[in-house]
Design a protein around this motif. Structure first.
Motif, short mmCIF file in Angstrom:
data_model
loop_
_atom_site.label_atom_id
_atom_site.label_comp_id
_atom_site.label_asym_id
_atom_site.label_seq_id
_atom_site.Cartn_x
_atom_site.Cartn_y
_atom_site.Cartn_z
N HIS A 101 0.85 -1.19 0.00
CA HIS A 101 0.00 0.00 0.00
C HIS A 101 0.89 1.24 0.00
N PRO A 102 0.34 2.40 -0.40
CA PRO A 102 1.13 3.64 -0.30
C PRO A 102 1.60 3.85 1.13
N PRO A 103 2.78 4.42 1.33
CA PRO A 103 3.65 5.03 0.32
C PRO A 103 4.73 4.09 -0.23
N ARG A 104 4.56 2.77 -0.08
CA ARG A 104 5.59 1.82 -0.52
C ARG A 104 5.19 1.07 -1.79
N SER A 105 4.20 1.56 -2.51
CA SER A 105 3.62 0.77 -3.59
C SER A 105 3.88 1.32 -4.99
N ASP A 106 4.82 2.26 -5.13
CA ASP A 106 5.09 2.85 -6.46
C ASP A 106 6.10 1.98 -7.19
N SER A 107 5.62 0.88 -7.76
CA SER A 107 6.49 -0.06 -8.48
C SER A 107 6.66 0.41 -9.92
N GLU A 108 7.91 0.41 -10.41
CA GLU A 108 8.19 1.02 -11.71
C GLU A 108 8.87 0.07 -12.70
N GLY A 109 9.98 -0.53 -12.32
CA GLY A 109 10.73 -1.37 -13.25
C GLY A 109 10.54 -2.85 -12.95
N LEU A 110 10.59 -3.67 -14.02
CA LEU A 110 10.45 -5.11 -13.87
C LEU A 110 11.53 -5.81 -14.69
N ALA A 111 12.19 -6.79 -14.08
CA ALA A 111 13.16 -7.62 -14.79
C ALA A 111 13.03 -9.04 -14.27
N GLU A 123 9.99 3.44 -6.47
CA GLU A 123 10.31 4.81 -6.06
C GLU A 123 9.16 5.32 -5.22
N GLY A 124 9.32 6.50 -4.63
CA GLY A 124 8.23 7.04 -3.83
C GLY A 124 8.74 7.84 -2.66
N ARG A 125 7.76 8.32 -1.88
CA ARG A 125 8.08 9.23 -0.79
C ARG A 125 8.87 8.57 0.32
N LYS A 126 8.64 7.27 0.56
CA LYS A 126 9.23 6.63 1.74
C LYS A 126 10.58 5.99 1.46
N GLU A 127 10.72 5.31 0.30
CA GLU A 127 11.92 4.51 0.12
C GLU A 127 12.13 4.16 -1.35
N THR A 128 13.34 4.42 -1.85
CA THR A 128 13.76 3.94 -3.16
C THR A 128 14.44 2.60 -2.95
N ASN A 155 10.27 10.95 -6.84
CA ASN A 155 9.34 10.58 -7.90
C ASN A 155 10.03 10.50 -9.26
N ALA A 156 11.34 10.33 -9.26
CA ALA A 156 12.09 10.23 -10.52
C ALA A 156 13.35 9.41 -10.31
N SER A 157 13.21 8.32 -9.58
CA SER A 157 14.40 7.54 -9.25
C SER A 157 14.47 6.28 -10.11
N LEU A 158 14.30 5.09 -9.53
CA LEU A 158 14.61 3.85 -10.24
C LEU A 158 13.46 3.40 -11.13
N GLU A 159 13.32 4.06 -12.27
CA GLU A 159 12.27 3.71 -13.24
C GLU A 159 12.65 2.50 -14.08
N ALA A 160 13.92 2.35 -14.40
CA ALA A 160 14.36 1.33 -15.36
C ALA A 160 15.11 0.21 -14.65
#
Length: 302
Positions: A101-111, A123-128, A155-160
């Motif tokens: 759940h927020p603020p730990r739920s901003d999932s961006e990259g998948l491998a 990425e997100g407010r709490k933890e990259t 809000n612009a960290s580990l996207e890839a």
């Protein structure tokens, strides 16, 4: 991703609709097609990470609200996509096995590694951070972080995120530089190194990455142009003992050609071409849409 002004996105969507009919004759020669993926599920959207099977017929994807799904892609004789069959969207779990759940739920990259383990960047407010899953339905195991992760914009960290054939993990930030270059962080043998760098591209920021079957590193980058919407490009690089080399622009789209492309999967089709399959993040905003967009990598000289 950065939060975009809604007024600009509405205007961009109107521009996109106005250009759609007249632009088909001006499409690049390596453009294959676009499939609009629709669903009645309220959780559908925000897709930011994509992985495909070697033959391009099955996929895994995550959204930036910590949901995931898998499915099958139907392809016609021309290799274009007329339809998709997907499983229900499910929640990614935290280390205790509970839905994120927020603020730990901003999932961006998948491998997804050769052994089936899935890695997801957040990425997100709490933890990259980066989490490892034995499968996407399992509980998370935290991957140790690099000290630079804490310095990155929230809000612009580990996207890839990408993984090579040996299982070595690579990640890079959307909008954070070191000495004017993009740092690429590599995780192997339980440790990170940050010796790799990539040159910045004017008007573009990194949002997705993958290693192709040719061993090259492919980087999806996005530009935002206000009322004119989004542009995209994919660059590829050879990875040598001394770093990245031989940069090539594999595709580039003009503003409003496509929606907000964020996820990238690179594979080889039946004709032997390197294919770039991308998925868009619709920001859960009604004027945007989820697109699966495909290009062939730029033709090589004989």
């Amino acid at each position: 991703m950065h939060i975009r002004p809604q007024v600009a996105l509405i205007a961009a969507a109107l521009v996109l609709l106005a250009l759609e009919g007249s632009s088909q004759t001006h499409l690049p020669s390596n453009y294959i097609g676009t499939y609009i993926w629709r669903s009645g599920d309220a959780r559908h959207g925000g897709f930011s990470g994509l992985e495909l099977s070697d033959d391009g017929t099955s996929f895994s994807t995550i959204s930036d609200r910590a949901t995931w799904t898998t499915g099958r892609i139907t392809r016609n004789r021309d290799g274009r996509i007329p339809g998709m069959a997907t499983h229900p969207l499910l929640a990614l779990a935290d280390e205790a096995g509970h839905p994120l759940h927020p603020p730990r739920s901003d999932s961006e990259g998948l491998a997804i590694a050769p052994d089936g383990r899935a890695f997801v960047s957040f990425e997100g407010r709490k933890e990259t951070r980066i989490a490892m899953y034995s499968s996407l339905g399992a509980r998370a195991r935290k991957v140790p972080g690099h000290p630079d992760f804490a310095k990155m914009p929230k809000n612009a960290s580990l996207e890839a995120l990408a993984i090579d054939a040996t299982g070595t993990l690579y990640t890079l930030p959307e909008d954070y530089t070191v000495d004017g270059e993009i740092p690429v962080y590599r995780f192997r043998n339980g440790r990170w190194d940050s010796a790799l760098r990539l040159p910045r591209a004017d008007a573009f920021l990194p949002v997705g990455a993958d290693f192709g079957p040719d061993g090259r590193f492919y980087l999806l980058e996005r530009g935002f142009h206000g009322v004119m919407g989004f542009s995209s490009q994919v660059r590829s690089f050879a990875l040598t003992a001394s770093g990245f080399a031989d940069p090539r622009v594999e595709m580039q789209s003009t503003p409003s050609r496509h929606d907000n492309l964020e996820g990238l999967a690179v594979w080889r089709d039946a004709a032997g071409d390197i294919r770039l399959t991308m998925i868009s993040d619709d920001n859960f905003f009604w004027v945007q849409r989820t697109e699966i967009v495909e290009y062939r990598a730029a033709r090589r000289d004989p």
